[in-house]
Motif scaffolding. Structure first.
Motif, PDB file in Angstrom:
ATOM      1  N   PRO A 139       0.785  -1.277  -0.112  1.00 21.88           N
ATOM      2  CA  PRO A 139       0.161   0.150   0.073  1.00 21.88           C
ATOM      3  C   PRO A 139       1.050   1.168   0.076  1.00 21.88           C
ATOM      4  O   PRO A 139       0.041   2.583  -0.731  1.00 21.88           O
ATOM      5  CB  PRO A 139      -1.238  -0.018   1.069  1.00 21.88           C
ATOM      6  CG  PRO A 139       0.287  -0.777   2.399  1.00 21.88           C
ATOM      7  CD  PRO A 139       0.655  -1.702   1.335  1.00 21.88           C
ATOM      8  N   ARG A 140       2.570   0.931   0.424  1.00 22.61           N
ATOM      9  CA  ARG A 140       3.015   2.673   0.148  1.00 22.61           C
ATOM     10  C   ARG A 140       4.702   2.277   0.159  1.00 22.61           C
ATOM     11  O   ARG A 140       4.425   0.830   0.292  1.00 22.61           O
ATOM     12  CB  ARG A 140       3.393   2.858   1.814  1.00 22.61           C
ATOM     13  CG  ARG A 140       2.250   3.147   2.239  1.00 22.61           C
ATOM     14  CD  ARG A 140       1.650   5.003   2.327  1.00 22.61           C
ATOM     15  NE  ARG A 140       0.090   5.806   2.042  1.00 22.61           N
ATOM     16  CZ  ARG A 140      -0.346   6.714   1.711  1.00 22.61           C
ATOM     17  NH1 ARG A 140       0.012   7.038   0.625  1.00 22.61           N
ATOM     18  NH2 ARG A 140      -2.086   6.835   1.012  1.00 22.61           N
ATOM     19  N   ALA A 174      -9.117  -1.008  12.018  1.00 22.61           N
ATOM     20  CA  ALA A 174      -8.464   0.721  12.315  1.00 22.61           C
ATOM     21  C   ALA A 174      -7.810   0.474  13.197  1.00 22.61           C
ATOM     22  O   ALA A 174      -6.935   0.591  13.376  1.00 22.61           O
ATOM     23  CB  ALA A 174      -9.359   1.765  11.285  1.00 22.61           C
ATOM     24  N   SER A 208      -4.303   0.195  15.048  1.00 20.63           N
ATOM     25  CA  SER A 208      -3.620   1.237  15.261  1.00 20.63           C
ATOM     26  C   SER A 208      -2.312   1.080  16.349  1.00 20.63           C
ATOM     27  O   SER A 208      -1.359   1.867  16.467  1.00 20.63           O
ATOM     28  CB  SER A 208      -4.760   2.935  15.536  1.00 20.63           C
ATOM     29  OG  SER A 208      -5.207   2.747  14.194  1.00 20.63           O
ATOM     30  N   THR A 252      -8.677   6.608   4.274  1.00 27.12           N
ATOM     31  CA  THR A 252      -7.638   6.038   5.186  1.00 27.12           C
ATOM     32  C   THR A 252      -7.557   7.322   6.094  1.00 27.12           C
ATOM     33  O   THR A 252      -9.273   7.545   6.375  1.00 27.12           O
ATOM     34  CB  THR A 252      -6.477   6.406   4.790  1.00 27.12           C
ATOM     35  OG1 THR A 252      -5.244   6.511   5.013  1.00 27.12           O
ATOM     36  CG2 THR A 252      -6.685   8.132   3.939  1.00 27.12           C
ATOM     37  N   SER A 304      -5.893   8.888  10.201  1.00 25.97           N
ATOM     38  CA  SER A 304      -4.763   9.098  11.067  1.00 25.97           C
ATOM     39  C   SER A 304      -5.300   9.578  12.563  1.00 25.97           C
ATOM     40  O   SER A 304      -6.493   9.972  12.903  1.00 25.97           O
ATOM     41  CB  SER A 304      -3.944  10.860  10.751  1.00 25.97           C
ATOM     42  OG  SER A 304      -4.313  11.564  11.059  1.00 25.97           O
ATOM     43  N   THR A 361      -0.777   6.611  11.133  1.00 30.70           N
ATOM     44  CA  THR A 361      -1.748   6.810   9.734  1.00 30.70           C
ATOM     45  C   THR A 361      -2.196   5.753   9.548  1.00 30.70           C
ATOM     46  O   THR A 361      -1.586   4.455   9.537  1.00 30.70           O
ATOM     47  CB  THR A 361      -1.249   7.107   8.659  1.00 30.70           C
ATOM     48  OG1 THR A 361      -0.765   8.103   8.112  1.00 30.70           O
ATOM     49  CG2 THR A 361      -1.701   7.232   6.902  1.00 30.70           C
ATOM     50  N   TRP A 362      -3.637   4.768   9.633  1.00 32.60           N
ATOM     51  CA  TRP A 362      -4.256   3.652   9.149  1.00 32.60           C
ATOM     52  C   TRP A 362      -4.862   3.501   7.785  1.00 32.60           C
ATOM     53  O   TRP A 362      -4.940   4.676   7.611  1.00 32.60           O
ATOM     54  CB  TRP A 362      -5.497   3.485   9.800  1.00 32.60           C
ATOM     55  CG  TRP A 362      -6.659   3.791  10.298  1.00 32.60           C
ATOM     56  CD1 TRP A 362      -6.202   5.093  11.261  1.00 32.60           C
ATOM     57  CD2 TRP A 362      -7.782   4.183   9.717  1.00 32.60           C
ATOM     58  NE1 TRP A 362      -7.723   5.424  10.671  1.00 32.60           N
ATOM     59  CE2 TRP A 362      -9.003   5.211  10.010  1.00 32.60           C
ATOM     60  CE3 TRP A 362      -8.296   3.483   8.221  1.00 32.60           C
ATOM     61  CZ2 TRP A 362      -9.996   5.298   9.919  1.00 32.60           C
ATOM     62  CZ3 TRP A 362      -9.251   3.785   7.846  1.00 32.60           C
ATOM     63  CH2 TRP A 362     -10.306   4.594   8.777  1.00 32.60           C
ATOM     64  N   GLU A 363      -5.062   2.446   7.465  1.00 31.04           N
ATOM     65  CA  GLU A 363      -5.046   2.663   5.459  1.00 31.04           C
ATOM     66  C   GLU A 363      -6.287   1.025   5.610  1.00 31.04           C
ATOM     67  O   GLU A 363      -5.876   0.177   6.645  1.00 31.04           O
ATOM     68  CB  GLU A 363      -4.157   1.813   4.754  1.00 31.04           C
ATOM     69  CG  GLU A 363      -3.557   3.615   4.772  1.00 31.04           C
ATOM     70  CD  GLU A 363      -2.592   3.846   3.548  1.00 31.04           C
ATOM     71  OE1 GLU A 363      -2.586   3.236   2.270  1.00 31.04           O
ATOM     72  OE2 GLU A 363      -2.081   4.142   3.036  1.00 31.04           O
ATOM     73  N   ARG A 364      -7.144   1.443   5.644  1.00 26.93           N
ATOM     74  CA  ARG A 364      -8.486  -0.006   5.127  1.00 26.93           C
ATOM     75  C   ARG A 364      -7.451  -0.367   3.804  1.00 26.93           C
ATOM     76  O   ARG A 364      -7.850  -0.160   2.754  1.00 26.93           O
ATOM     77  CB  ARG A 364      -9.557  -0.049   4.797  1.00 26.93           C
ATOM     78  CG  ARG A 364     -10.873  -0.437   4.477  1.00 26.93           C
ATOM     79  CD  ARG A 364     -11.915  -0.286   4.476  1.00 26.93           C
ATOM     80  NE  ARG A 364     -12.479   1.708   4.357  1.00 26.93           N
ATOM     81  CZ  ARG A 364     -12.867   1.519   3.002  1.00 26.93           C
ATOM     82  NH1 ARG A 364     -12.824   0.466   1.910  1.00 26.93           N
ATOM     83  NH2 ARG A 364     -13.068   2.069   2.542  1.00 26.93           N
ATOM     84  N   ALA A 378      -7.009  -3.827   7.291  1.00 30.45           N
ATOM     85  CA  ALA A 378      -6.265  -2.237   8.202  1.00 30.45           C
ATOM     86  C   ALA A 378      -4.880  -2.821   8.691  1.00 30.45           C
ATOM     87  O   ALA A 378      -4.569  -3.564   8.939  1.00 30.45           O
ATOM     88  CB  ALA A 378      -6.972  -1.647   9.200  1.00 30.45           C
ATOM     89  N   ALA A 420      -1.709  -0.675   9.214  1.00 29.45           N
ATOM     90  CA  ALA A 420      -1.336   0.664  10.331  1.00 29.45           C
ATOM     91  C   ALA A 420      -0.240   1.441   9.898  1.00 29.45           C
ATOM     92  O   ALA A 420       0.719   0.360  10.350  1.00 29.45           O
ATOM     93  CB  ALA A 420      -2.227   1.193  12.236  1.00 29.45           C
TER      94      ALA A 420
END
Length: 208
Positions: free
Chosen positions: A7-8, A147, A151, A174, A176, A181-184, A194, A196
């Motif tokens: 995702p990143r 999420a 986190s 997403t 914070s 930061t969290w992302e689904r 999720a 984070a």
């Protein structure tokens, strides 16, 4: 089948069912299951196996030692600057690996009880979810909980950090919270997923 997402940049998340994860079994992890009930041993080995697969494929770490902090959070004593997390639910497992403290959570979508709605959602969100169909409500609540849980797992705090206090918009991809930061992520119709991760300035706050 094992599925790996990125995702990143340099943040990898793998998911699989237990059978798929156990195809990557490393016999070094088996002794740790001595004395565990059968279900717990299978769950533990699925998580460790998927994490080792991720380490081999995403970090080229073929023989990385995996240790566990007192909080239960896995960490890599031989790979400073590489952070990991594991989660399992309903026969599926997820593992995450990244260059900053990371947390992952996967949950089976079941039912959205009134108690969970009140606990995990602020009043306005809970009211909005009550107006949705039961199946949709359960899926949205699972998004919130994953999420929240991901986190607090970033720094190994788990339920002690009261994840239900973290505000999460169930429709947002997403969000914070306190430098995290969290992302689904997509996990199929029966699960919510999720990941984070900490912002760069939080990197040094990793617990010892």
């Amino acid at each position: 089948m094992t599925r790996v997402l990125e995702p990143r940049p340099r943040l990898h998340v793998a998911t699989a069912d237990f059978d798929g994860a156990l195809r990557h079994l490393d016999r070094r992890d088996v002794p740790a299951t001595a004395g565990m009930p059968g279900w717990r041993a299978r769950e533990y080995l699925a998580g460790r196996s998927l994490l080792r697969h991720l380490l081999r494929t995403a970090a080229a770490a073929l023989d990385a030692a995996v240790a566990v902090r007192p909080s239960g959070q896995p960490w890599l004593p031989g790979l400073p600057g590489t952070f990991v997390s594991i989660s399992h639910s309903g026969g599926r497992v997820a593992a995450a690996l990244g260059p900053r403290p990371v947390g992952v959570d996967i949950q089976t979508v079941t039912t959205a009880s009134e108690a969970l709605l009140r606990r995990c959602c602020p009043p306005a969100t809970a009211t909005a979810l009550r107006a949705t169909a039961p199946a949709r409500r359960a899926a949205l609540l699972a998004r919130v909980w994953t999420a929240q849980e991901a986190s607090v797992k970033v720094f190994g705090r788990g339920l002690a950090a009261a994840p239900w206090r973290i505000p999460v918009d169930p429709y947002a991809p997403t969000g914070s919270w306190r430098g995290i930061t969290w992302e689904r992520l997509t996990a199929g119709p029966r699960h919510a997923l999720a990941v984070a991760y900490a912002s760069p300035q939080h990197r040094e706050q990793e617990p010892s």
